[in-house]
Design a protein around this motif. Structure first.
Motif, PDB file in Angstrom:
ATOM      1  N   ARG A   2       0.824  -1.209   0.000  1.00 35.92           N
ATOM      2  CA  ARG A   2       0.000   0.000   0.000  1.00 35.92           C
ATOM      3  C   ARG A   2       0.860   1.262   0.000  1.00 35.92           C
ATOM      4  N   VAL A   3       2.110   1.137   0.357  1.00 38.11           N
ATOM      5  CA  VAL A   3       3.014   2.286   0.374  1.00 38.11           C
ATOM      6  C   VAL A   3       3.614   2.435  -1.016  1.00 38.11           C
ATOM      7  N   GLN A   4       3.181   3.475  -1.729  1.00 32.62           N
ATOM      8  CA  GLN A   4       3.669   3.702  -3.086  1.00 32.62           C
ATOM      9  C   GLN A   4       5.047   4.368  -3.030  1.00 32.62           C
ATOM     10  N   PRO A   5       5.888   4.147  -4.043  1.00 31.58           N
ATOM     11  CA  PRO A   5       7.191   4.809  -4.062  1.00 31.58           C
ATOM     12  C   PRO A   5       7.032   6.330  -4.083  1.00 31.58           C
ATOM     13  N   ALA A   6       7.851   7.020  -3.326  1.00 29.30           N
ATOM     14  CA  ALA A   6       7.816   8.486  -3.345  1.00 29.30           C
ATOM     15  C   ALA A   6       8.178   8.982  -4.733  1.00 29.30           C
ATOM     16  N   ALA A   7       7.493  10.021  -5.170  1.00 32.29           N
ATOM     17  CA  ALA A   7       7.749  10.581  -6.502  1.00 32.29           C
ATOM     18  C   ALA A   7       7.427  12.062  -6.492  1.00 32.29           C
ATOM     19  N   GLN A  17      -2.378  11.742  -5.037  1.00 32.01           N
ATOM     20  CA  GLN A  17      -2.028  10.795  -6.099  1.00 32.01           C
ATOM     21  C   GLN A  17      -1.418  11.484  -7.319  1.00 32.01           C
ATOM     22  N   PHE A  18      -1.315  12.807  -7.284  1.00 31.34           N
ATOM     23  CA  PHE A  18      -0.721  13.570  -8.385  1.00 31.34           C
ATOM     24  C   PHE A  18       0.665  14.038  -7.949  1.00 31.34           C
ATOM     25  N   PRO A  19       1.719  13.318  -8.338  1.00 31.10           N
ATOM     26  CA  PRO A  19       3.064  13.573  -7.792  1.00 31.10           C
ATOM     27  C   PRO A  19       3.631  14.952  -8.094  1.00 31.10           C
ATOM     28  N   GLY A  20       3.149  15.587  -9.159  1.00 31.54           N
ATOM     29  CA  GLY A  20       3.720  16.877  -9.521  1.00 31.54           C
ATOM     30  C   GLY A  20       3.054  18.063  -8.879  1.00 31.54           C
ATOM     31  N   ILE A  21       2.079  17.833  -8.004  1.00 34.72           N
ATOM     32  CA  ILE A  21       1.284  18.919  -7.421  1.00 34.72           C
ATOM     33  C   ILE A  21       1.589  19.057  -5.935  1.00 34.72           C
ATOM     34  N   THR A  22       1.926  20.270  -5.527  1.00 33.04           N
ATOM     35  CA  THR A  22       2.184  20.547  -4.111  1.00 33.04           C
ATOM     36  C   THR A  22       0.879  20.925  -3.426  1.00 33.04           C
ATOM     37  N   THR A  23       0.373  20.007  -2.619  1.00 37.01           N
ATOM     38  CA  THR A  23      -0.852  20.241  -1.851  1.00 37.01           C
ATOM     39  C   THR A  23      -0.517  20.181  -0.374  1.00 37.01           C
ATOM     40  N   ARG A  24      -1.012  21.146   0.383  1.00 34.91           N
ATOM     41  CA  ARG A  24      -0.863  21.120   1.843  1.00 34.91           C
ATOM     42  C   ARG A  24      -2.249  21.342   2.459  1.00 34.91           C
ATOM     43  N   ILE A  25      -2.487  20.654   3.570  1.00 36.79           N
ATOM     44  CA  ILE A  25      -3.759  20.786   4.269  1.00 36.79           C
ATOM     45  C   ILE A  25      -3.473  21.227   5.699  1.00 36.79           C
ATOM     46  N   VAL A  26      -4.060  22.350   6.096  1.00 36.41           N
ATOM     47  CA  VAL A  26      -3.793  22.930   7.410  1.00 36.41           C
ATOM     48  C   VAL A  26      -4.993  22.747   8.326  1.00 36.41           C
ATOM     49  N   GLU A  27      -4.705  22.670   9.627  1.00 39.53           N
ATOM     50  CA  GLU A  27      -5.729  22.432  10.636  1.00 39.53           C
ATOM     51  C   GLU A  27      -5.379  23.219  11.891  1.00 39.53           C
ATOM     52  N   ARG A  28      -6.374  23.885  12.490  1.00 39.94           N
ATOM     53  CA  ARG A  28      -6.105  24.716  13.665  1.00 39.94           C
ATOM     54  C   ARG A  28      -5.777  23.884  14.903  1.00 39.94           C
ATOM     55  N   ARG A  29      -6.292  22.648  14.978  1.00 42.06           N
ATOM     56  CA  ARG A  29      -5.936  21.785  16.101  1.00 42.06           C
ATOM     57  C   ARG A  29      -4.457  21.434  16.055  1.00 42.06           C
ATOM     58  N   GLY A  30      -3.951  21.025  17.187  1.00 40.32           N
ATOM     59  CA  GLY A  30      -2.539  20.669  17.254  1.00 40.32           C
ATOM     60  C   GLY A  30      -2.234  19.259  16.807  1.00 40.32           C
ATOM     61  N   GLY A  31      -3.261  18.447  16.562  1.00 41.13           N
ATOM     62  CA  GLY A  31      -3.052  17.063  16.144  1.00 41.13           C
ATOM     63  C   GLY A  31      -4.331  16.463  15.606  1.00 41.13           C
ATOM     64  N   ARG A  32      -4.326  15.159  15.401  1.00 42.88           N
ATOM     65  CA  ARG A  32      -5.465  14.459  14.818  1.00 42.88           C
ATOM     66  C   ARG A  32      -6.714  14.619  15.676  1.00 42.88           C
ATOM     67  N   LEU A  33      -7.855  14.468  15.048  1.00 40.98           N
ATOM     68  CA  LEU A  33      -9.124  14.489  15.758  1.00 40.98           C
ATOM     69  C   LEU A  33      -9.238  13.238  16.615  1.00 40.98           C
ATOM     70  N   SER A  42       1.065   7.805  -0.175  1.00 36.74           N
ATOM     71  CA  SER A  42       0.986   8.199  -1.580  1.00 36.74           C
ATOM     72  C   SER A  42       2.350   8.643  -2.101  1.00 36.74           C
ATOM     73  N   PRO A  43       2.481   8.803  -3.417  1.00 39.07           N
ATOM     74  CA  PRO A  43       3.760   9.286  -3.966  1.00 39.07           C
ATOM     75  C   PRO A  43       4.202  10.631  -3.400  1.00 39.07           C
ATOM     76  N   THR A  44       3.246  11.475  -2.962  1.00 38.47           N
ATOM     77  CA  THR A  44       3.592  12.811  -2.468  1.00 38.47           C
ATOM     78  C   THR A  44       3.910  12.844  -0.981  1.00 38.47           C
ATOM     79  N   ARG A  45       3.670  11.715  -0.268  1.00 39.60           N
ATOM     80  CA  ARG A  45       3.971  11.619   1.166  1.00 39.60           C
ATOM     81  C   ARG A  45       3.310  12.748   1.964  1.00 39.60           C
ATOM     82  N   MET A  46       2.074  13.033   1.643  1.00 40.02           N
ATOM     83  CA  MET A  46       1.374  14.156   2.255  1.00 40.02           C
ATOM     84  C   MET A  46       0.976  13.865   3.698  1.00 40.02           C
ATOM     85  N   THR A  47       1.126  14.849   4.553  1.00 41.19           N
ATOM     86  CA  THR A  47       0.638  14.788   5.930  1.00 41.19           C
ATOM     87  C   THR A  47       0.031  16.145   6.278  1.00 41.19           C
TER      88      THR A  47
END
Length: 635
Positions: free
Chosen positions: A14-19, A53-69, A154-159
């Protein structure tokens, strides 16, 4: 699941190669991004998971909480959402841990003693077998965890970037990153300090009090029902016999309860009717204590009792139905003159009661709809005009949801003696089952949805509705599989060809279509697949033969259905299927025996039905959506 095509994999597949941007991805939030998503709720997380899933796109997701719900308010997962989870690869795991709803019990006052309640009916939760997937109950926090896992693998290793609250934004008329967003740190040493990020696009998935919505001038319109409900997730001991069954309980005292068993076997949720609220209440009802909610619940449940041992979460809310005037930043007078830069999704667009289990489900479909469209535009696959279809498609769906929820929440709050018919509540539940399950969505004709001229070729795949799966036999190995379960959230379009294999040596309509698809300059595969990319990088082409799998010679299958993939040009054998003689796909889905082509969007909605011979129409359809291939897609 397919893997090894890029070389032997000995770890978690399930862990895709980073790209692309996932290689050496910076831990800190960068100054410029392609997409900035505000809010890690269901709408934001599914949009991020799709964009990951789109390796060429820089996506960031921000959250006001300090951690996961840790614990979320939503918990109902409709079957359409489970179909979507299958596309992201975690349906089976979340089904295993969730509570599964199979029926609903209805309790009403005893005609002989109105102080007591009795069970009066049971209703099948899916009376028509509309989906092979179940209706689930699982905490929203777990859903978000699974999407976070998809992103990280995902290839983008997004968190997610936790500890950032949205403050404001401005949109410039020009520039590579025209949206300037001001955030503020909510945690750590920098708490209280502002941070500026420049983005190409912004998605506001920041809830009912959305700051992004306010920043783009969208207004919420609607009404308030002036009826309050206490909701609690509890561990309790009770003699109520249906405590592990979903129940609608209407008492002689006029109060009502919606009982939802939760995952794990012990926890359950109760929506407890607190009655009508005065127009000048000014929020006083929201101060109702948990002890008062429990006491009210015990009164409604009489003669049964509820001994609450532990309260995991509780709240009080008033029913309100509100919808924004638009889902993006393009003002009505500017429609057609420019494309949107800022979008809103989920509760930022629509609010309603929680009792139909629609908030999280509809919100996820908002994010799924928008995510792949942003990916296509930013990846150079589609023109920016594609983005205007998001608001056009999803606002109508939200309006339909609110209309439905008004009926359901009103019925839930109505005293039994005031109903037109004693069985009105359970009849409505059964009659409308397809809507809350998520399957009434049907997008109208647009640049993304063709007309229904050839609908008679595949009556079981209504144009504009989701692709309804059914079992087929994989020719290469004889395994029975669900055809729709191979539709992953990888951003690809699906082309399904249904046809007769033809007699040996015969030049069939299918063979001619496949040859055109493989070699004609007008073919979508040739015109829109970047040079140097796998031939199935944009289009996943599959065939379903009406013959039994044993009658199909894999060596005679056209090359279009046996593409070479990966650096070793290995043959993909998982695109050739046959109908099961005992469960004929063609009969189940009304497929014309002469053949048909079904076009399915990346978000699983049927975009068109065409004859095999209508190659010009197929080419024209995609020319309106996709740009000519210019640059390779990052593998």
């Amino acid at each position: 699941m397919q893997f090894h095509h890029h070389g032997y994999v000995s770890t978690d597949p399930r862990v895709q190669p980073a790209a692309g941007v996932g290689i050496d991805r910076p831990a800190e939030l960068p100054d410029t991004v392609d997409v900035l998503i505000v809010g890690t709720g269901p709408a934001g997380m599914i949009a991020a998971a799709q964009l990951s899933q789109f390796p060429g796109i820089t996506t960031r997701i921000v959250e006001r909480r300090g951690g996961r719900l840790a614990i979320g308010q939503a918990d109902g997962i409709q079957a359409r959402s489970v179909e979507t989870f299958q596309a992201f690869g975690f349906a089976e795991r979340i089904i295993a841990e969730a509570y599964r709803i199979t029926e609903m019990a209805f309790w009403k006052p005893d005609p002989d003693d109105s102080s007591r309640i009795i069970r009066t009916a049971r209703a099948n939760d899916d009376p028509t077998g509309i989906s092979e997937f179940p209706h689930l109950i699982v905490n929203q926090a777990r859903v978000l965890d699974y999407f976070a896992e998809v992103m990280e693998n995902s290839p983008t290793r997004m968190t997610p970037d936790y500890g950032f609250e949205f403050r404001s934004l401005t949109v410039a008329d020009e520039g590579e990153y025209p949206v300037t967003v001001t955030l503020v740190h909510t945690t750590g040493e920098l708490m209280g300090q502002e941070r500026t990020v420049h983005a190409r696009y912004v998605v506001g998935a920041d809830g009912a009090r959305s700051g992004v919505r306010q920043a783009i001038g969208c207004t919420m319109a609607g009404d308030q029902a002036f009826h309050a409900w206490g909701v609690m997730d509890v561990l309790a001991v009770t003699d109520f016999p249906d405590i592990r069954t979903k129940c609608a309980i209407q008492s002689g005292s006029g109060g009502n309860i919606l009982l939802i068993p939760r995952e794990g076997g012990y926890l359950f949720r109760m929506y407890v009717d607190l009655g009508e609220v005065s127009g000048d209440d000014n929020g006083a009802v929201r101060k109702t204590t948990i002890d008062e909610i429990i006491a009210t619940a015990n009164g409604i449940l009489s003669p049964y009792t509820l001994d609450v041992k532990n309260v995991a979460w509780h709240s009080v809310y008033e029913v309100a139905h509100r919808l924004t005037d638009r889902f993006d930043d393009v003002l009505p007078d500017d429609v057609g003159t420019r494309t949107p830069r800022v979008f809103i999704a989920g509760d930022a667009c629509h609010t309603h009661s929680a009792k139909a289990g629609q908030g999280m489900n509809v919100s996820m479909q908002d994010g799924f709809n928008l995510g792949w469209k942003l990916g296509y535009v930013l990846d150079g696959r589609s023109p920016e005009s594609l983005l205007s279809t998001y608001s056009a498609e999803r606002q109508v769906i939200a309006k339909n949801l609110i209309d439905f929820d008004k009926q359901w929440s009103t019925l839930m709050a109505t005293k039994p003696e005031d109903l037109a018919d004693p069985s009105e509540l359970e009849d409505f539940y059964t009659r409308t089952a397809e809507f809350p399950a998520g399957f009434m969505t049907q997008y109208p004709p647009s640049m993304l949805i063709g007309d229904a001229t050839h609908q008679d070729l595949a009556t079981g795949f209504p144009v504009g509705k989701r692709f309804k799966s059914a079992p087929v036999i994989r020719v290469a190995d004889g395994n029975s599989v669900q055809l729709g379960h191979h539709h992953r959230a990888d951003g690809r379009w699906r082309l399904y060809a249904f046809a007769d294999a033809g007699a040996p040596g015969e030049r069939s309509a299918l063979a001619e279509w496949a040859e055109w698809l493989q070699s004609s300059p007008d073919s979508p595969l040739v015109a829109h697949t970047p040079e140097g990319s796998d031939i199935d990088s944009i289009f996943d082409v599959k065939v379903v033969y009406q013959q039994a799998h044993s009658a199909i010679d894999i060596g005679q299958v056209p090359e279009a259905f046996l593409p070479a993939t990966g650096p070793y040009s290995l043959t993909d054998y998982e695109k050739v299927y046959a109908a099961n003689p005992e469960d004929d796909f063609f009969e189940q889905r009304g497929i014309d025996r002469a053949g048909a082509v079904v076009i399915v969007r990346p978000d699983q909605y049927v975009a068109g039905v065409l004859p095999l011979a209508a190659t010009a129409d197929l080419a024209l359809f995609f020319r309106q959506i996709l740009l000519p291939a210019r640059v390779p897609v990052t593998p």
